[in-house]
Structures are given as structure tokens and as C-alpha cells.
Design an enzyme around this catalytic site. Structure first.
Site, short mmCIF file in Angstrom:
data_model
loop_
_atom_site.label_atom_id
_atom_site.label_comp_id
_atom_site.label_asym_id
_atom_site.label_seq_id
_atom_site.Cartn_x
_atom_site.Cartn_y
_atom_site.Cartn_z
N HIS A 203 56.90 21.72 18.74
CA HIS A 203 57.59 21.72 17.44
C HIS A 203 59.02 21.19 17.49
O HIS A 203 59.67 21.06 16.47
CB HIS A 203 57.58 23.13 16.83
CG HIS A 203 58.60 24.05 17.45
ND1 HIS A 203 58.40 24.70 18.63
CD2 HIS A 203 59.85 24.40 17.04
CE1 HIS A 203 59.45 25.43 18.93
NE2 HIS A 203 60.36 25.26 18.00
C1 UD1 Z 1 63.36 26.67 13.80
C2 UD1 Z 1 64.53 26.80 14.78
C3 UD1 Z 1 64.02 26.71 16.20
C4 UD1 Z 1 62.89 27.68 16.46
C5 UD1 Z 1 61.80 27.46 15.41
C6 UD1 Z 1 60.66 28.43 15.58
C7 UD1 Z 1 66.65 25.84 13.94
C8 UD1 Z 1 67.62 24.73 14.09
N1 UD1 Z 1 65.49 25.71 14.60
O1 UD1 Z 1 62.84 25.37 13.96
O2 UD1 Z 1 65.08 27.02 17.07
O3 UD1 Z 1 62.36 27.45 17.75
O4 UD1 Z 1 62.39 27.63 14.12
O5 UD1 Z 1 59.53 28.02 14.85
O6 UD1 Z 1 66.94 26.79 13.25
N2 UD1 Z 1 58.34 24.34 7.47
C9 UD1 Z 1 57.28 24.67 6.66
N3 UD1 Z 1 57.08 26.00 6.42
C10 UD1 Z 1 57.86 26.98 6.93
C11 UD1 Z 1 58.93 26.61 7.74
C12 UD1 Z 1 59.16 25.29 8.02
O7 UD1 Z 1 56.56 23.84 6.16
O8 UD1 Z 1 57.59 28.17 6.68
C13 UD1 Z 1 58.54 22.89 7.81
C14 UD1 Z 1 59.44 22.18 6.85
O9 UD1 Z 1 58.93 20.91 6.69
C15 UD1 Z 1 60.75 22.09 7.63
C16 UD1 Z 1 60.29 22.02 9.07
O10 UD1 Z 1 59.09 22.79 9.09
O11 UD1 Z 1 61.50 21.00 7.24
C17 UD1 Z 1 61.26 22.57 10.05
O12 UD1 Z 1 61.61 23.92 9.74
P1 UD1 Z 1 63.04 24.49 10.15
O13 UD1 Z 1 63.15 25.91 9.77
O14 UD1 Z 1 64.11 23.59 9.67
O15 UD1 Z 1 63.07 24.39 11.73
P2 UD1 Z 1 61.96 24.69 12.84
O16 UD1 Z 1 61.52 23.42 13.43
O17 UD1 Z 1 60.90 25.62 12.36
#
Ligand code: UD1
Length: 351
Positions: A203
Site C-alpha cells: 500500500h
Molecule cells: C495511511 C498512513 C500509513 C499507514 C496506512 C495504513 C499517512 C501518511 N499514511 O496510509 O502510514 O500505513 O494508512 O493503512 O497517514 N482510501 C479509501 N478508503 C479508506 C481510506 C483510504 O478508499 O477508508 C483510499 C483513498 O483513495 C485515499 C487512499 O486510500 O486517497 C490513501 O489513504 P490515506 O489515508 O491517505 O493513506 P494510506 O495509504 O491509507
């Protein structure tokens, strides 16, 4: 004492679960969820499985660019801190929710406790590294999972309020592993036998947002003669589609899994392939060989003991380690004994 605990993303729910239970026996805890993760399998499932109390506040911030996401959280958290006037703000790990929580508290002169302090990858391209460095420098109580973390802080001049309390993920793991093995039906559902498959998670932006890296990883997986169970993070799913990548036949792509299925799939896997921090350590504790799809790791102890190999997104190295990496050596007690919650509560009580 009134404590506001701030969570927002998957790994934080796992860490907050055992601590929240104990905090509530001794103090008034208010749980604030930023809403960084919101999908059923990214957030509510963890609250249900781990019996985490319903958050008192859910900010519903959701996804966004780093600046936008962190900025929205900062403003919204500040309002709640002004209203609740807590004695301590507790943050976990290294996500944007951790950074926003710590920054909001620091600006209001509210003491901060950081659980999982002192980790460093020394790679500032990782958003988490920036979050960790800033949060550690703002924190008053720094609960480190390992001696390495304590030394990392010392190198940056941080020595006050630093405690090696062991790794809180061990508290979560030891209290949930039996439940996972009893309750999880995931192996039956996937029609898999223990130790016949590999378990993979990917991820991190450096892997998902770079076509060559993501393709290398999937192609390398495709070279294995084993089934690879791959719960796919929403971002990874989106990027596979955007890059029009082919999924090799031996990869079983499934939706993100909750904590119990995750533990069950890991403990039963022959090997784990991951770019997650938490999973590297869980694999170590569960004595499953781990192949890390990153160029460095914060969990150096697992590499030192020979149970983790860091291969990045290098196709040949991934293929080679899937085939040949099979550690057998003894493991050391680097991460404590799963009693970090009681240590943390004691330190907070004396603060
Ligand atoms: C975040 C943390 C990372 C952690 C990870 C665990 C930061 C910078 N990163 O990364 O350290 O290892 O969580 O999973 O805070 N999205 C969905 N549904 C959700 C959540 C996210 O569709 O419920 C998608 C969205 O497109 C979003 C992308 O995932 O843009 C990334 O989500 P985000 O919370 O920004 O960061 P993670 O990659 O999950």
C-alpha cells in the site's frame, strides 16, 4: 485526568484498542477519530472486532492530498481541544492523523504522549518519516517500542520523557491471536490449507504510485508456484486499474481484511510479502519469514535476526527470496513481552 486519544487509520485502531480499555479504568478518555480511514474494512470492522469504544468525535475528514488532509484535521482537532480542555493528548504511530493531533495540541500548550515514538527509516521521502520526526520533537512523553527507537531519539537530542515500554502491537496480538484462530473463517472461505500459500500486502505510495515498481511486484508474484493471498488497499486497487496492470493467475486478490482475518492469514502463511511496518513485526512475532517490499525498514531487529529480508520492488530479488528465503534461527526479545499497556498507564499516572 482527562485524556484525548486521537486515531484515524487502521494501525492506530489496533494500537489504541488495548490501551483505551486500560486508560478508561484510571482516567477519563475521550476518543477522537479523524476519519482518515472510513471504508467498512478500513475502520468500522476494527472497532467491532477489537471492542473499541465508539469515538466521541468522528471528524469525517477522509482522503486528500497530504497538506489538505492534515490541514483539515488540524483545524477540526483544535476546535475540540479548545472545547474539551484535556490534560493530555495521546497520539499513535506516524500517520497524518498523528501529525495533526500533535501539532494542534502543541500549539495549545497541551502535553502530548506519543505511542510508538523514535522509529526512523531515515528516508524523508516517506510521509510517515516526516510525521514521526515532527511528532517526536513536540512530545512530552515518548513511549518507544525498542531500544533502537530510544537511541534514535538520543541522536536527535531527545532524552527527556523517553521510555522503552515495549511494543504495544504485541499487547494487541497476544490478546487477539487465539480469537483469530477460533473465530476467523478466512482459510475455509478461500479454500486454503495452512502453510501452502504466501500472504501479501502492498500500500505504500513508492510501490503503488510508480507503475514500474507495482508491475515488478505483481510480475514477481506471478513467478511463484504458490497461491498468493493479496488483500488490496483501496489505493492499490485504483492504481492497478489506472496502470492497466495484469494480475497473474496465482494471485488471489481480496478486499482489505479486518484484524482477526489478518492475523489468521499471517500465522498460517508460508511467507509474508509486505511494505507495511506493522506486518513485518507481526510476521516476526508469529515466526513467519517476511520479505519486505521496501528499500529500508524501521524494524532493523527483524532483519538482524534473519527473519526479514529487505528487497524493495526489485523483481529478481523478490523472486529469489520467495524461492530461497527460509530463516530458522533463534529470535530475540526485542519488542518486549506484550505488557506495554500497563507500563504506559503507570507512566501517565505518575506524570
Ligand atoms: C495511511 C498512513 C500509513 C499507514 C496506512 C495504513 C499517512 C501518511 N499514511 O496510509 O502510514 O500505513 O494508512 O493503512 O497517514 N482510501 C479509501 N478508503 C479508506 C481510506 C483510504 O478508499 O477508508 C483510499 C483513498 O483513495 C485515499 C487512499 O486510500 O486517497 C490513501 O489513504 P490515506 O489515508 O491517505 O493513506 P494510506 O495509504 O491509507
Amino acid at each position: 485526568m482527562k485524556i484525548i486519544s486521537i486515531v484515524g487509520a487502521r494501525p492506530q485502531f489496533v494500537k489504541a484498542a488495548p490501551l483505551s480499555k486500560e486508560l478508561r479504568k484510571n482516567f477519563r478518555e475521550i476518543l477522537l477519530h479523524t476519519g482518515q480511514h472510513y471504508d467498512h474494512n478500513m475502520s468500522p470492522i476494527f472497532f467491532k472486532e477489537l471492542s473499541i469504544p465508539k469515538p466521541d468525535y468522528n471528524l469525517g475528514i477522509g482522503s486528500g492530498s497530504h497538506g489538505e488532509q492534515t490541514g483539515k484535521m488540524l483545524g477540526a482537532i483544535e476546535k475540540i481541544l479548545l472545547k474539551e480542555e484535556p490534560d493530555l493528548v495521546l497520539v499513535y504511530g506516524d500517520t497524518n492523523s498523528t501529525l495533526a493531533g500533535a501539532l494542534a495540541a502543541a500549539k495549545l500548550h497541551i502535553p502530548i504522549a506519543h505511542v510508538e515514538a523514535g522509529l526512523r527509516s531515515y528516508n524523508r521521502k516517506m510521509p510517515e518519516e516526516i510525521n514521526r520526526v515532527v511528532v517526536d520533537h513536540l512530545s512530552d512523553l515518548l513511549f518507544c517500542p525498542t531500544e533502537t527507537a530510544v537511541s534514535n531519539l538520543k541522536l536527535e537530542g531527545i532524552t527527556r520523557g523517553v521510555f522503552n515500554t515495549g511494543d504495544i502491537m504485541l499487547d494487541s496480538l497476544s490478546s487477539s491471536l487465539k480469537a483469530a484462530q477460533r473465530k476467523s473463517r478466512t482459510l475455509e472461505k478461500l479454500n486454503l490449507k495452512s502453510k501452502t500459500y504466501l500472504y501479501a500486502t502492498v500500500h505504500r505510495p513508492e510501490n503503488t504510485d510508480n507503475r514500474r515498481n507495482l508491475k515488478n511486484i505483481l510480475d514477481a508474484f506471478g513467478e511463484s508456484d504458490k497461491t498468493i493471498v493479496f488483500p488490496v488497499h483501496p489505493r492499490t486497487q485504483r492504481m492497478i486499474k489506472e496502470f492497466k496492470l495484469k494480475i497473474p493467475k496465482n494471485i488471489r486478490m481480496i478486499s482489505p481484511v479486518g484484524y482477526l482475518d489478518s492475523l489468521q492469514l499471517q500465522v498460517s502463511a508460508k511467507k509474508v510479502l509486505t511494505d507495511s511496518g506493522g506486518i513485518q513485526k507481526e510476521a516476526y512475532v508469529l515466526k513467519v519469514p517476511c520479505i519486505t517490499l521496501r528499500t529500508e525498514t524501521e524494524w532493523k531487529e527483524t532483519v538482524k535476526d534473519g527473519w526479514n529480508v529487505v528487497v524493495g520492488a526489485n523483481k529478481e530479488k523478490i523472486i529469489d527470496s520467495i524461492k530461497n528465503f527460509s530463516p530458522k534461527g533463534k529470535q530475540n526479545n526485542y519488542f518486549g513481552t506484550g505488557d506495554s499497556v500497563s507500563k504506559i498507564v503507570k507512566i501517565i499516572s505518575n506524570y
